[in-house]
Structure formats: structure tokens, C-alpha cells
Design an enzyme around this catalytic site. Structure first.
Site, PDB file in Angstrom:
ATOM      1  N   GLU A 170      36.367  26.483  39.127  1.00  0.00           N
ATOM      2  CA  GLU A 170      35.109  26.575  39.868  1.00  0.00           C
ATOM      3  C   GLU A 170      34.807  25.236  40.506  1.00  0.00           C
ATOM      4  OE1 GLU A 170      31.785  28.262  37.717  1.00  0.00           O
ATOM      5  OE2 GLU A 170      30.344  27.017  38.789  1.00  0.00           O
ATOM      6  N   GLU A 175      24.632  22.338  43.644  1.00  0.00           N
ATOM      7  CA  GLU A 175      23.778  23.066  42.698  1.00  0.00           C
ATOM      8  C   GLU A 175      22.439  22.357  42.628  1.00  0.00           C
ATOM      9  OE1 GLU A 175      25.320  25.483  39.021  1.00  0.00           O
ATOM     10  OE2 GLU A 175      26.387  23.574  39.104  1.00  0.00           O
TER      11      GLU A 175
END
Length: 296
Positions: A170, A175
């Protein structure tokens, strides 16, 4: 004259016979096996200062028009926490809009006011996947009104259906958790390094004062040697993960194709760490474009 011809014929016969050496008699030089990065980047070294200068645009979505491209995106649906105890239910309709040149992803509060499933949102997966390149997404985060939202722009290994997470790898290009306004985070996950056992490799909180008010470019420079995370300009590197010297699929699953994801989660193990303010919804993240450049 005849003597001259005889001499020439003798020379020709000798030359032909001397070149007729069998394979077993010849000395064969065995070249060493190429290194992985030499196979994957046989044009230029990714560490060269000008490596990314001539990267060419190979795919993009500019979000023009009035609808989401079904050739580029699929909307993932469902709830059940998504492995992080999140509160939203992802829907195929009602939480995305394409207008005025941007994609809007909106997390909404349901009218029934229940906790589990109290929110709806959208999670977009790209149908295209890529291996290496400069990946860039220009976006503006939801207006900051309180705690509870968890928007993300990220990538997953395309082999996730076969190997699962975190083995697929990932890459979190951006974020954000709204209980930490004016900050963003860059992270990679793998079997060797992931948040479930506290070994993820992350930048930590990076200051970006206008992240909720202005569009910013969130990008990575991804090669066989490293993943570099930047904001706005490729020279503004905020975080780098270099391929381990002894790389394996456990610590470097980043030599296969990855696809893009864009979503807003609500609550969860991280996004809801300091609670969810029910008054902050609807919350909208705008995406101006997504672009992929590769070095040929």
C-alpha cells in the site's frame, strides 16, 4: 599467373578452415546475471538528477464534463468497518459529483442518527494500474469544522485478490485526519511494515497550513529504487522510502502494478481517535485531476 592464383586459393582455404571452430572448442564468456534494477530500468538510473525530467504523460483524468468516467473508475460499495472500524457505508450513487472541472467526494450524515452506518460516502478504485512513474493528484481537503473525517488518496497492489493485504503493498500518497488540521501524512505498508503491528513506515504529520482551503499536488516518484513523496513540486520531497538492500516481497512489494483509490472514511481506529463531530457533515474533498507520467 598460375602460381599467383594457386597462392591465393591456398590462403582462402586456410582462412575458411581456421574459422570453422566448433562450439565446444570456442571459449565462451558468461556474463553475470543483471541486477533487478537493471532489468526494470534499462534506460537510465533512477538516482540520476535528471531522471524525471523527460517523463511523459501516459494516463490522466481531468474530471471535465458532468459525469464520472466509467472507463476509468469503479465505485466500491459496502460497510462493515473496512478493517478499521469505520462508520461509513460506501455507495455507488449520491456521494460523488463531477462539475466545474473537479470531482467532489462527499461524506454525508444519515437522518436516522444511528452510530453504525450513520454515514454514507464514496470510495473510487481506478480500473487502470501502473508500475513505476510519477503519480500526481491535485486535491483540496474538506473544510475543517471538527473531528471525525479521514480522506485519503492512495494505491494498492493489483494482486490484492490473490495475496491479500498487506502482502499486496500500500502506498498512501496523502492521508488526513481532521482532528489534526493543517497536516498530512505519507506512509507505505507491506508484510514487513504495516500499522497492524505498529511497524508502518511513515512521514508522521507533515505541516501544510492551507490543505483545507487550497488545492495542492500530492505526488510520488516511484522507481525500482525508491518511492519519494512530494507536495506541489517534484523538488519538494517530504518523505522517501528507499528499496531495502536485501529486498524481498515482504519488505518491497512495489515492483508490481498498483491501482489508485480515493475516498473519505468516517471515524475508525484512526479517523475517529478523538471522536466524530456529527455537526461537520456534509464533508467534501475536491479532486482537480489525477495524472501518471512515466520515463520511456
Amino acid at each position: 599467373m598460375y602460381r599467383l592464383i594457386s597462392i591465393l586459393l591456398t590462403i582462402l582455404i586456410f582462412a575458411c578452415s581456421s574459422s570453422n571452430v566448433t562450439e565446444s572448442e570456442a571459449e565462451i564468456t558468461q556474463l553475470p546475471d543483471p541486477k533487478p534494477e537493471e532489468i526494470e530500468n534499462d534506460i537510465k538510473d533512477p538516482d540520476d538528477i535528471d531522471y524525471w525530467d523527460n517523463a511523459e504523460l501516459v494516463w490522466s483524468d481531468e474530471f471535465d464534463g458532468v459525469s464520472l468516467s466509467t472507463e476509468n473508475w469503479v465505485l466500491e460499495t459496502g460497510g462493515n468497518g473496512w478493517g478499521n472500524k469505520e462508520l461509513q457505508n460506501y455507495q455507488a450513487e449520491g456521494n460523488t459529483e463531477v462539475s466545474d472541472g473537479t470531482l467532489k467526494i462527499t461524506a454525508k450524515r444519515n437522518t436516522d442518527n444511528t452510530i453504525e452506518g450513520a454515514f454514507t460516502s464514496a470510495r473510487l478504485n481506478s480500473k487502470q494500474s501502473f508500475k513505476f512513474g510519477r503519480m500526481e493528484i491535485r486535491a483540496k481537503l474538506p473544510e475543517h469544522k471538527g473531528n471525525g473525517t479521514w480522506p485519503a488518496l492512495w494505491m494498492l497492489g493489483s494482486n490484492i485478490q490473490n495475496v491479500g493485504w498487506p502482502a499486496c503493498g500500500e502506498i498512501d500518497m496523502m492521508e488526513y485526519v481532521s482532528f489534526k488540521p493543517n497536516k498530512t501524512h505519507f506512509t507505505i505498508h507491506s508484510t514487513a511494515n504495516n500499522h497492524t503491528n505498529g511497524t508502518e513506515i511513515t512521514s508522521g504529520a507533515v505541516d501544510l497550513e492551507s490543505i483545507e482551503e487550497e488545492f495542492h499536488n500530492f505526488g510520488i516518484l516511484w522507481s525500482s529504487k525508491y518511492i519519494k513523496f512530494y507536495v506541489d513540486d517534484i523538488d519538494n520531497i517530504q518523505f522517501m522510502f528507499r528499496r531495502p538492500t536485501s529486498s524481498t516481497v515482504e519488505n518491497w512489494p512495489f515492483s508490481d502494478n498498483f491501482y489508485f483509490l480515493m475516498n473519505i472514511a468516517v471515524g475508525g481506529n484512526w479517523g475517529g481517535l478523538e471522536g466524530v463531530d456529527m455537526s461537520i457533515f456534509p464533508a467534501t474533498m475536491e479532486v482537480d485531476y489525477i495524472r501518471v507520467y512515466q520515463v520511456n
